[in-house]
Scaffold this active site. Structure first.
Site, short mmCIF file in Angstrom:
data_model
loop_
_atom_site.label_atom_id
_atom_site.label_comp_id
_atom_site.label_asym_id
_atom_site.label_seq_id
_atom_site.Cartn_x
_atom_site.Cartn_y
_atom_site.Cartn_z
N LYS A 1 59.15 -0.49 -30.05
CA LYS A 1 58.81 0.06 -28.73
C LYS A 1 60.06 0.61 -28.05
CE LYS A 1 55.03 -3.15 -27.68
NZ LYS A 1 54.67 -4.28 -26.84
N HIS B 1 34.15 1.24 -54.71
CA HIS B 1 34.33 2.61 -55.22
C HIS B 1 35.70 3.15 -54.83
CE1 HIS B 1 30.14 2.56 -56.37
NE2 HIS B 1 29.91 1.99 -55.22
N GLU C 1 50.16 -10.18 -37.42
CA GLU C 1 50.97 -10.23 -36.19
C GLU C 1 51.29 -11.68 -35.82
OE1 GLU C 1 49.73 -8.80 -32.10
OE2 GLU C 1 51.09 -7.17 -32.59
O1 F6P Z 1 52.47 -4.26 -29.59
C1 F6P Z 1 51.71 -5.36 -29.97
C2 F6P Z 1 50.98 -5.92 -28.82
O2 F6P Z 1 51.90 -6.58 -28.03
C3 F6P Z 1 49.83 -6.85 -29.23
O3 F6P Z 1 50.24 -8.13 -29.44
C4 F6P Z 1 48.89 -6.68 -28.10
O4 F6P Z 1 47.61 -7.13 -28.41
C5 F6P Z 1 48.97 -5.20 -27.89
O5 F6P Z 1 50.34 -4.90 -28.06
C6 F6P Z 1 48.50 -4.70 -26.55
O6 F6P Z 1 49.19 -5.31 -25.51
P1 F6P Z 1 48.66 -5.25 -24.02
O7 F6P Z 1 47.32 -5.90 -23.99
O8 F6P Z 1 49.68 -5.96 -23.20
O9 F6P Z 1 48.53 -3.80 -23.64
#
Ligand code: F6P
Length: 569
Positions: A530, A406, A375
């Site tokens: 998203k 394994h 990431e």
């Molecule tokens: O979707 C990835 C992300 O943005 C990560 O970088 C982050 O750790 C995770 O989602 C959770 O985000 P949040 O802590 O804002 O819920």
């Protein structure tokens, strides 16, 4: 957009390395060892309870010299200073990346843009400590007056993986003299993990930690909403049945107050959701999610290992930070580890990287690093917004080494992919086991695991040559070897050495990002998914236009509707 600057692949040291690689890429690792009896000491360093053995990388002294030259030309020393002093190194979000400030000791000084960072950090730790103490003393009571027994962390990504990994790794460090509180994790949006807890736990004694930096992550909020309704439904029924001592006083407000802690960088959103202000733990926008286990997101860790051990975790990480800041580049562990990665990816074309801990307590370490590295550095534009013309982060995966032996080691030994492996193991284990027989057995198992760890990296390096000559063998029984690896040995797995280990990898990722000229602190690549998911959800619910999707997506949604027997759209 900032003005274009020289890309890393045009730097003189990069050119030198490209030529140097032409010569060295055909030399087998066994010959590199044959040529240099001092190879282990040349390429091994010991810092903060960690031994880093880079002697099984496919490089020599000249390679390292050129790589150190590349690090200088790419500006690594200045970048380290910028990171640690709180400069706005996260350029796309225009803010510092100050996770290292979360582990500064209380007497350190760091003022960033007029703000006393150390004081604020230690205030937030003190607030977290107060909540931990209440839970450990059995003083935190649910809405019906019973002490909390189960704490479920609701978070995902950085708000889940770090605490999950560390609590698992350090479970042996659980304090014995506290009210027993068990910590659990639910991250997936499909609700599977949560559903299991809801069938097993008593709502009266269950507390949820809503962990979300942004407090907008649908995965976490959907779990939180389900948990809240479960508590409200079960506890109000409980009250109606007259089981609670103050049955008439169980209001929704009381339930949310006594059964939820929020951890976020957005106090407003926590309040909007209903978390009471004194049950809100804060952190800052300048702490990236995947770098956040060191502060209040680490609440589940402190609940499992106690505050004293949590502070030892921080001090181990701080020892690595100090080393990163002060050690010469040629002896600097994160710099060396980062350079080994650059050499493999950009000059030997090795773009697969496996993480293989030989200690069951590190079960989630590979999953943690997958997020940390991919990431952070899974990027293809430079900090100035230009497309890169070279490879960046390799594909990273792994699991416990003994189990992977394994499973996928076949590919490591005889597949067609070059893969670099990180072997990780503690030198000492099981000294604290009281029963002498059990201790003897377990110590023998530890030696067995170490023997396998060392043997695997040796076979990967030497191939057939690791074995005594035992006559001709058919091709399918031959091993070509020459797969590079790194071994990290922990003196012992403790809060401090684990802190140092995680910080080592965090800084390695940073060093590589500097050389690749990418920003390791944003993650714009996850945003599109998203957005599209929100759109798709509307269509699944029958509120969007199915016809504008592609044939595959339409087919999948129709299959779901058919299964539900609810034709829509
Ligand atoms: O979707 C990835 C992300 O943005 C990560 O970088 C982050 O750790 C995770 O989602 C959770 O985000 P949040 O802590 O804002 O819920």
């Amino acid at each position: 957009m900032a003005s274009a600057k020289a890309t890393p692949d045009t730097l003189p040291a990069w050119q030198t390395l490209t030529q140097h690689a032409q010569a060295i890429r055909h030399i087998h690792l066994k010959n590199l060892f044959g040529d240099d009896p001092e190879r282990w000491s040349h390429f091994t360093r010991h810092v903060a309870g960690l031994t880093l053995d880079l002697s099984k990388q496919r490089w020599d002294d000249d390679t390292l010299e050129h790589l150190l030259g590349l690090a200088e030309e790419a500006g690594v020393p200045g970048a380290i200073e910028a990171l640690l002093s709180g400069k706005r190194v996260n350029v796309s979000e225009n803010r510092p990346a100050l996770h290292t400030a979360l582990r500064l000791p209380a007497d350190a000084q760091l003022e960033v843009e007029g703000e006393d960072i150390v004081g604020a950090v230690h205030d937030s730790l003190a607030q977290m400590e107060r909540l931990v103490q209440r839970l450990h003393a059995g003083q935190w009571r649910g809405a019906t007056g019973k002490p909390i027994r189960h704490v479920v962390n609701l978070g995902v990504g950085g708000s889940d993986l770090g605490p999950l990994m560390v609590t698992h790794a350090l479970a042996d460090y659980r304090p014995s003299d506290i009210h027993p509180v068990e910590v659990h994790f639910a991250s997936t949006m499909d609700g599977s993990q949560l559903a299991d807890y809801l069938t097993r736990f008593n709502p009266e004694t269950t507390l949820f930690v809503l962990s979300s930096k942004s407090f907008t992550t649908i995965d976490t909020l959907s779990n939180a909403n389900t948990a809240r309704d479960w508590l409200l439904g079960r506890l109000s029924r409980h009250a109606e049945a007259g089981e609670a001592p103050q049955a008439h006083t169980i209001s929704a407000e009381l339930v949310v107050r006594q059964h939820f802690i929020g951890v976020s960088a957005s106090p407003e959103k926590m309040s909007e959701w209903g978390i009471t202000p004194d049950h809100q733990l804060m952190f800052w926008e300048w702490v990236g999610g995947r770098y956040s286990l060191w502060g209040t997101i680490g609440l589940p860790i402190a609940l499992v290992i106690g505050m004293e051990n949590f502070r030892a975790l921080l001090s181990g990480a701080h020892a690595m930070d100090t080393h990163f800041k002060t050690a010469p580049m040629a002896d600097n562990l994160p710099v060396l580890l980062g350079l080994a990665g650059i050499w493999n990816v950009n000059f030997l074309d090795i773009r697969a990287h496996s993480i293989l801990p030989y200690d069951g307590r590190l079960e989630y370490f590979a999953a943690y690093l997958e997020q940390l590295e991919m990431e952070s550095n899974g990027k293809s534009v430079t900090r100035q917004g230009q497309a890169v013309s070279y490879s960046t982060c390799p594909v990273l995966w792994g699991q416990l080494g003994p189990n992977a032996q394994h499973a996928f080691y076949q590919l490591l030994h005889q597949g067609t992919q070059p893969v670099v492996c990180d072997f990780i193991a503690p030198l000492k284990r099981y000294d604290e086991i009281e029963d002498p027989d059990t201790r003897r057995h377990l110590k023998a198992q530890h030696r067995l695991a170490l023997a396998n760890c060392f043997a695997q990296s040796r076979v990967l390096m030497l191939g057939d040559d690791a074995l005594e000559e035992d006559g001709p063998r058919p091709e399918h029984k031959r091993y070509r070897g020459n797969q590079p690896s790194t071994t990290v040995l922990l003196d012992k797995l403790t809060p401090a050495t684990l802190g140092a280990l995680i910080a080592l990898y965090e800084h390695k990722v940073f060093v590589q990002a500097v050389i690749w000229d990418i920003n390791p602190f944003d993650q714009w690549g996850v945003e599109l998914g998203k957005q599209i998911a929100t759109d798709t959800q509307a269509i699944i619910e029958g509120e969007g236009e199915l016809a504008r999707l592609d044939a595959s997506s339409r087919g999948l949604i129709e299959a779901f509707w058919a299964a539900e027997q609810t034709p829509r759209g």
